[in-house]
Design an enzyme around this catalytic site. Structure first.
Site, mmCIF file in Angstrom:
data_model
loop_
_atom_site.group_PDB
_atom_site.id
_atom_site.type_symbol
_atom_site.label_atom_id
_atom_site.label_comp_id
_atom_site.label_asym_id
_atom_site.label_seq_id
_atom_site.Cartn_x
_atom_site.Cartn_y
_atom_site.Cartn_z
ATOM 1 N N ASP A 26 10.014 10.630 -25.207
ATOM 2 C CA ASP A 26 8.943 10.902 -26.050
ATOM 3 C C ASP A 26 9.104 12.233 -27.007
ATOM 4 O O ASP A 26 8.794 13.428 -26.594
ATOM 5 C CB ASP A 26 7.682 11.046 -25.215
ATOM 6 C CG ASP A 26 6.267 11.326 -25.864
ATOM 7 O OD1 ASP A 26 6.433 11.500 -27.144
ATOM 8 O OD2 ASP A 26 5.360 11.246 -25.187
ATOM 9 N N SER A 75 6.044 14.398 -27.493
ATOM 10 C CA SER A 75 5.608 15.314 -26.680
ATOM 11 C C SER A 75 6.702 16.602 -26.486
ATOM 12 O O SER A 75 6.008 17.712 -26.525
ATOM 13 C CB SER A 75 5.764 14.821 -25.172
ATOM 14 O OG SER A 75 4.453 13.956 -25.114
ATOM 15 N N ARG A 82 3.352 5.968 -24.552
ATOM 16 C CA ARG A 82 3.362 6.804 -23.535
ATOM 17 C C ARG A 82 3.186 6.487 -22.334
ATOM 18 O O ARG A 82 2.110 6.414 -21.449
ATOM 19 C CB ARG A 82 2.170 7.932 -24.110
ATOM 20 C CG ARG A 82 2.686 8.717 -25.070
ATOM 21 C CD ARG A 82 1.520 9.852 -25.531
ATOM 22 N NE ARG A 82 2.594 11.060 -26.223
ATOM 23 C CZ ARG A 82 1.930 11.968 -26.767
ATOM 24 N NH1 ARG A 82 0.734 12.248 -26.667
ATOM 25 N NH2 ARG A 82 2.585 12.800 -27.424
ATOM 26 N N TYR A 86 -4.191 9.627 -26.015
ATOM 27 C CA TYR A 86 -4.905 10.331 -27.225
ATOM 28 C C TYR A 86 -6.489 10.396 -27.190
ATOM 29 O O TYR A 86 -6.902 9.485 -26.355
ATOM 30 C CB TYR A 86 -4.237 9.308 -28.493
ATOM 31 C CG TYR A 86 -2.831 9.869 -29.034
ATOM 32 C CD1 TYR A 86 -2.659 11.026 -29.404
ATOM 33 C CD2 TYR A 86 -2.029 8.944 -28.696
ATOM 34 C CE1 TYR A 86 -1.310 10.994 -29.943
ATOM 35 C CE2 TYR A 86 -0.820 8.895 -28.929
ATOM 36 C CZ TYR A 86 -0.103 10.290 -29.498
ATOM 37 O OH TYR A 86 1.035 10.504 -29.743
ATOM 38 N N GLN A 107 8.742 8.824 -20.711
ATOM 39 C CA GLN A 107 8.543 10.120 -20.842
ATOM 40 C C GLN A 107 9.731 11.166 -21.535
ATOM 41 O O GLN A 107 9.342 11.847 -22.212
ATOM 42 C CB GLN A 107 8.144 10.815 -19.526
ATOM 43 C CG GLN A 107 6.496 10.375 -19.188
ATOM 44 C CD GLN A 107 6.097 10.899 -17.918
ATOM 45 O OE1 GLN A 107 6.915 11.555 -17.106
ATOM 46 N NE2 GLN A 107 4.849 10.981 -17.826
#
Length: 373
Positions: free
Chosen positions: A129, A132, A121, A229, A126
Site C-alpha cells: 500500500d 499508506s 486496502r 476512507y 498492506q
C-alpha cells in the site's frame, strides 16, 4: 524479464522507484534491473550504488528499451515508454481520476498500466500500500514543518524564568497521515486533540494519548467508506461538525488537516472565518492541498498568511523526505510483484482481486471499473 527504473521528471519530485536494496531482491528473483542514470540523486542514492547492487545504469532510452516492466513514482509521459516491449507493464502512482488523458495515452500505446494508488486496502495488500507508506511520512512531515513555522516551543517547559505552555495541536482526519501526525505531535510534547467523521477512530485517537473531538448529537452517521476512507457526510452532520470545530479551532495553536475522498476534490474543513478566529502566530498545515485543499486560502508550496495565521501545504509532502519515502515506496513495489512471482514463467502473474483493482489499461483499452464513463 527486464525491469526499468525511470528518473522522475515532475517538478520537485526527488523520490525514486527502486533502491539498491530492492534491486538486489529483484535480481535474486531472476530479473534484470536497469536504472536510468541520475534516478536516485534526489534521494541521495548515487549511480554507483545501483551498479554495485547489480543493475545496469544507462540513459533513459537504453533503460526502457525492451523492458517488460517499467517502474516510476509519478506517472511518466507515455512517449518515454515507447522503447519498451509491446504490452509492457508500468507500475507507478498514476492518479487516474485527475490524469485520465495520460491513462488513455497508455492504452493507446499498448501499455498495461498498474496504478499503485489503486491498491485495495485489504490485509494481504498492506505491505504493498503506497498511499499508506507515503501518508505515514506525510503526517510526520506536516508536524515538523508546522513546528518550524510556529514561533514558539511545542512542549511545556518549566524554567526559572517562568513556565512555557505546551502548544495545542488539532488534527482533522484520522487516517494513516492523521495518526502519524498525532503521534509525532505527542512526541514533541504538544497537547493534542483530533477529530474524524468515522466514529471508529475515537479509540485510535485515545490510544495515542490525544483527546477525541466528535459530534455526538447526530446519530446514524458513521462516515466509513470503502477501504477505510471517509465518505461525504449529510448536511445535518456537516453543520453540527462545523459548529463544534469552529469553537475548538479558535483555541488551537496548530491545526493539521488530512481529509481526502477518493475520486473527488478534498472537502473544505476550514473557512476563512475560522482562520480569522485563531490566535495570531498560529499555523495550519493542509495535507490535502494537492487535491484542492481542506483550508480556504491555502496554496500549494506557499506559506500564506491570513489574519496573522500561517497556512502551509506541500504539493508533494512525502517527497520532502525523499530518502525514506523512496525506501518505503520501493519496498511496496517489491512486495507487490514478488508476491505474484511465478518461478516457472520467470515473471509476476497477477490474480483477479489485486490485479483487477490496480490494472487500468490492457490490450489498448481502459479496463478498470472505477474509470468507467
Amino acid at each position: 524479464m527486464k525491469i526499468a527504473v525511470l528518473k522522475e521528471r515532475a517538478p520537485g519530485e526527488h523520490r525514486v522507484a527502486a533502491t539498491p536494496e530492492t534491486v538486489k531482491k529483484f535480481i535474486a528473483l531472476g530479473a534484470d534491473m536497469a536504472v536510468e542514470s541520475g534516478a536516485g540523486a534526489g534521494a541521495s542514492i548515487p549511480d554507483d550504488a545501483y551498479a554495485e547492487a547489480g543493475a545496469t545504469v544507462a540513459s533513459q532510452s537504453e533503460v526502457v528499451r525492451d523492458a517488460d516492466i517499467v517502474f516510476g513514482v509519478q506517472a511518466p509521459d507515455a512517449a518515454l515508454l515507447a522503447p519498451a516491449k509491446k504490452g509492457a507493464w508500468l507500475a507507478a502512482v498514476l492518479d487516474p481520476f485527475r490524469q485520465r488523458e495520460t491513462v488513455d495515452a497508455y492504452a493507446a500505446a499498448g501499455i498495461e498500466a498498474l496504478a499503485m494508488d489503486f491498491m485495495p486496502r485489504i490485509t494481504r495488500a498492506q505491505s504493498m500500500d503506497v498511499l499508506s507508506s507515503q501518508s505515514n511520512l506525510g503526517g510526520y512531515k506536516a508536524v515538523i514543518a508546522s513546528a518550524n513555522a510556529y514561533g514558539r516551543a511545542f512542549p511545556m517547559m518549566m524554567t526559572a524564568a517562568g513556565t512555557v505552555q505546551a502548544a495545542r495541536v488539532f488534527v482533522m482526519g484520522v487516517g494513516v497521515a492523521g495518526l502519524q501526525a498525532i503521534a509525532t505531535a505527542k512526541r514533541l510534547g504538544a497537547q493534542v486533540s483530533a477529530t474524524d467523521v468515522r466514529s471508529a477512530t475515537k479509540e485510535q485517537i485515545q490510544s495515542l494519548g490525544a483527546k477525541p473531538v466528535f459530534v455526538e448529537e447526530v446519530e446514524g452517521i458513521e462516515g466509513e467508506g470503502s477501504g477505510g476512507y471517509a465518505t461525504e457526510m449529510s448536511e445535518e452532520y456537516r453543520k453540527a461538525q462545523a459548529e463544534l470545530v469552529s469553537s475548538h479551532i479558535a483555541k488551537q495553536d496548530i491545526v493539521i488537516t488530512t481529509a481526502l475522498i477518493p475520486g473527488k476534490p478534498a472537502p473544505r474543513l476550514i473557512t476563512d472565518a475560522q482562520v480569522a478566529s485563531m490566535k495570531p502566530g498560529s499555523v495550519i498545515f493542509d495535507l490535502a492541498i494537492a487535491n484542492g485543499g481542506n483550508v480556504e486560502g491555502a496554496k500549494a508550496d506557499e506559506t500564506v498568511e491570513r489574519h496573522g495565521v500561517k497556512i502551509i501545504g506541500f504539493s508533494n509532502t512525502a517527497g520532502h523526505l525523499a530518502a525514506d519515502a523512496s525506501a518505503l515506496y520501493a519496498r511496496n513495489l517489491y512486495n507487490f510483484l514478488s508476491a505474484f512471482w511465478d518461478k516457472d514463467a520467470g515473471r509476476p502473474v497477477l490474480d483477479e482481486e489485486i490485479g483487477d483493482a490496480v490494472r487500468l489499461t490492457k490490450d489498448g483499452q481502459v479496463v478498470n471499473e472505477r474509470l468507467a464513463v
